[in-house]
Design a protein around this motif. Structure first.
Motif, short mmCIF file in Angstrom:
data_model
loop_
_atom_site.label_atom_id
_atom_site.label_comp_id
_atom_site.label_asym_id
_atom_site.label_seq_id
_atom_site.Cartn_x
_atom_site.Cartn_y
_atom_site.Cartn_z
N PHE A 53 0.83 -1.20 0.00
CA PHE A 53 0.00 0.00 0.00
C PHE A 53 0.86 1.25 0.00
O PHE A 53 0.52 2.25 -0.63
CB PHE A 53 -0.96 0.01 1.19
CG PHE A 53 -2.14 -0.88 0.98
CD1 PHE A 53 -3.10 -0.57 0.05
CD2 PHE A 53 -2.29 -2.04 1.72
CE1 PHE A 53 -4.19 -1.39 -0.16
CE2 PHE A 53 -3.38 -2.87 1.52
CZ PHE A 53 -4.33 -2.55 0.58
N ALA A 95 -7.37 7.84 2.71
CA ALA A 95 -7.96 6.71 1.97
C ALA A 95 -9.38 7.07 1.51
O ALA A 95 -9.76 6.77 0.38
CB ALA A 95 -7.98 5.46 2.84
N GLU A 146 -7.77 -2.91 4.90
CA GLU A 146 -6.52 -3.40 5.49
C GLU A 146 -6.23 -2.75 6.84
O GLU A 146 -5.87 -3.43 7.79
CB GLU A 146 -5.36 -3.14 4.53
CG GLU A 146 -4.01 -3.60 5.02
CD GLU A 146 -3.85 -5.11 5.04
OE1 GLU A 146 -2.96 -5.59 5.77
OE2 GLU A 146 -4.61 -5.82 4.36
N TYR A 163 0.53 4.09 -2.80
CA TYR A 163 0.26 5.48 -2.46
C TYR A 163 1.31 6.41 -3.05
O TYR A 163 1.01 7.54 -3.44
CB TYR A 163 0.16 5.67 -0.94
CG TYR A 163 -1.24 5.51 -0.44
CD1 TYR A 163 -2.07 6.60 -0.26
CD2 TYR A 163 -1.77 4.26 -0.15
CE1 TYR A 163 -3.37 6.47 0.18
CE2 TYR A 163 -3.06 4.10 0.29
CZ TYR A 163 -3.86 5.22 0.46
OH TYR A 163 -5.14 5.08 0.88
N ILE A 212 2.06 5.31 6.30
CA ILE A 212 1.79 3.88 6.20
C ILE A 212 3.08 3.10 6.40
O ILE A 212 3.11 2.09 7.10
CB ILE A 212 1.13 3.54 4.85
CG1 ILE A 212 -0.31 4.04 4.82
CG2 ILE A 212 1.15 2.03 4.59
CD1 ILE A 212 -0.98 3.92 3.47
N THR A 272 -7.38 -0.03 1.21
CA THR A 272 -6.64 0.52 2.36
C THR A 272 -7.52 0.55 3.59
O THR A 272 -7.07 0.20 4.70
CB THR A 272 -6.13 1.94 2.03
OG1 THR A 272 -5.32 1.89 0.88
CG2 THR A 272 -5.35 2.51 3.18
#
Length: 129
Positions: A11, A95, A115, A15, A82, A112
């Motif tokens: 992720f 997100a 998660e 991003y 993150i 995201t």
């Protein structure tokens, strides 16, 4: 001791890609604005119009540039957070914000949110805050 895997590194990379694409989209607005101002001259404007069309287009392009720039910077900041597993609320808000920006943003934002709402991921964020 049980090792729990997560997808946070994936992720983080996504991003970064999304942030760079948003910054490139900001360049689109600058390029389009330059194109309009260079190639559209006064002879193509409408003399009877109550408003100056070029001024309106300049304002719209300026707002688009600023919005893309802000979204790009915030997305890159979310990638950093993150990777560090800190600032859970900021990552969640970004997100959700990414869900408003096209198909890549929707997919990235939804996955995201899924998660980072997992209990073991929340514990990682809580440990580092």
């Amino acid at each position: 001791m049980q090792v729990v895997s997560n997808n946070l590194n994936t992720f983080r990379v996504l991003y970064i890609v999304k942030g760079v694409l948003s910054l490139l989209a900001a360049l689109f607005f600058v390029g389009y604005l330059a194109f309009l101002n260079i190639f559209i001259n006064e002879s193509t404007t409408m003399p009877d119009a109550n408003i100056d069309v070029m001024s309106v287009l300049n304002i719209i392009m300026g707002i688009g540039f600023i919005l893309c720039l802000i979204v790009g910077i915030l997305t890159l900041m979310a990638a950093k957070y993150i990777g560090q597993t800190c600032n859970y609320t900021f990552v969640l808000v970004i997100a959700i914000l990414n869900c408003l920006s096209g198909i890549l943003g929707i997919i990235l934002g939804v996955f995201t949110i899924i998660e980072i709402n997992k209990p073991h991921i929340k514990m990682l964020f809580d440990q580092n805050d």
